[in-house]
Design a protein around this motif. Sequence first.
Motif, PDB file in Angstrom:
ATOM      1  N   UNK A   3       0.600  -0.930   0.068  1.00 31.61           N
ATOM      2  CA  UNK A   3       0.035  -0.142  -0.171  1.00 31.61           C
ATOM      3  C   UNK A   3       1.025   1.044  -0.357  1.00 31.61           C
ATOM      4  N   UNK A   4       0.505   2.162  -0.692  1.00 33.91           N
ATOM      5  CA  UNK A   4       1.323   3.550  -1.151  1.00 33.91           C
ATOM      6  C   UNK A   4      -0.113   4.861  -0.943  1.00 33.91           C
ATOM      7  N   UNK A  18      -0.322   7.854 -10.315  1.00 36.30           N
ATOM      8  CA  UNK A  18      -1.354   6.715  -9.437  1.00 36.30           C
ATOM      9  C   UNK A  18      -2.213   5.681 -10.450  1.00 36.30           C
ATOM     10  N   UNK A  19      -1.647   6.381 -11.802  1.00 33.73           N
ATOM     11  CA  UNK A  19      -1.664   5.106 -12.815  1.00 33.73           C
ATOM     12  C   UNK A  19      -0.424   4.362 -12.859  1.00 33.73           C
ATOM     13  N   UNK A  20       0.820   4.473 -12.791  1.00 38.24           N
ATOM     14  CA  UNK A  20       1.736   3.605 -13.081  1.00 38.24           C
ATOM     15  C   UNK A  20       1.545   2.822 -12.442  1.00 38.24           C
ATOM     16  N   UNK A  21       1.697   2.835 -10.541  1.00 36.01           N
ATOM     17  CA  UNK A  21       1.334   2.383  -9.321  1.00 36.01           C
ATOM     18  C   UNK A  21       0.521   0.987  -9.896  1.00 36.01           C
ATOM     19  N   UNK A  22      -0.506   2.075 -10.177  1.00 37.49           N
ATOM     20  CA  UNK A  22      -1.739   0.338  -9.663  1.00 37.49           C
ATOM     21  C   UNK A  22      -1.484  -0.348 -11.157  1.00 37.49           C
ATOM     22  N   UNK A  23      -0.597  -0.035 -12.284  1.00 35.52           N
ATOM     23  CA  UNK A  23      -0.700  -0.663 -12.882  1.00 35.52           C
ATOM     24  C   UNK A  23       0.806  -1.966 -13.119  1.00 35.52           C
ATOM     25  N   UNK A  25       1.281  -2.875  -9.739  1.00 35.82           N
ATOM     26  CA  UNK A  25       0.577  -4.188  -8.913  1.00 35.82           C
ATOM     27  C   UNK A  25       0.396  -3.071  -7.557  1.00 35.82           C
ATOM     28  N   UNK A  26       0.183  -2.175  -7.068  1.00 35.66           N
ATOM     29  CA  UNK A  26      -0.085  -1.138  -5.654  1.00 35.66           C
ATOM     30  C   UNK A  26      -0.843  -1.085  -5.454  1.00 35.66           C
TER      31      UNK A  26
END
Length: 337
Positions: A3-4, A18-23, A25-26
């Motif tokens: 979780x970040x 946020x998009x890059x983090x979710x892509x 796997x965060x």
Amino acid sequence: MVKILVTGGLGYIGSHTVVALQEAGFKVVIVDNLSNSSISVLEGIVAITNKTPEFENFDLRDKLKTKHFLKKHTDICGVIHFAASKAVGESVENPLLYYENNINTLIYLLQELDKKETSNFIFSSSCTVYGQADAMPITEAAPIKPAESPYGNTKQIGEAIIKDTCRANQNFNAIALRYFNPIGAHKSAKIGELPIGVPQNLVPYITQTALGIREQLSVYGNNYPTPDGTCIRDYIHVVDVANAHVVALERLLNKKHQDNFEIFNLGTGKGSSVLEVIQAFERVSIQKLNYKIVNRREGDVISAYADTKKANEILGWKAKSTIDDAMDSAWKWQKTL
């Protein structure tokens, strides 16, 4: 899932990160007070990633709310801190707002994170810390000169506060990323730069002028000691900037850092003049832009572009997109608004 926390996560660079983090796997939790962003950006993030980040709407200047938030989210493994006011001109007109917003929020966050067993912190810094550098390209070892604006000063002070925190607490790990000039938008055209009022940055002013929202673009000075007489900057695609935050975060989480406070430039390593940016826009949009040369603007540095060797070789990140890629994505984004 790791979780970040992303503060200012609905802002321009924050939302792309946020998009890059979710892509990658965060799991992401966003804090944003919506003072310089819109809740509609959250819809864009969800549309791109098919994942809904947690979102809390409050102001990090509220020390008690910041404390309660971090007590509630004890499972946060890393923080990427974007929440700050960022307009150079506005900072000159209203310096106290900038010092309160950019410094107090940082301190309140650090005070709570400093209590944790270990903390991983990415700071959104800026090439404004260098002022008018003596030599090009600018390396991370370039001297930090007196800031040209209160905004630039808050970035210098912010870095110093984080450096001192890391020195006092060896379990506090931080990376400051000094961006040059982020431009462009996500390829989906679902998120991008969303200036409130008159744009402070060159590219949204170009795209708004092309669409007829602005009557004419002013180019401030054509008598600088540069090849075409206009100022030179290092323009970097915002998606490349976002990806750098993921790489920096993974460096800290995987304990690959060499020091508990590191600094990296984020740029392309190539300078482009204002006229070259206009020409790139005209190439990708296949239309002529209405602009005129006017007098120089006070406070503008002549030239600033990055030496990216440290980021390329040590961080393991490199900008991939061209100026044409960035201008094309910015134009597509503008046309969807």
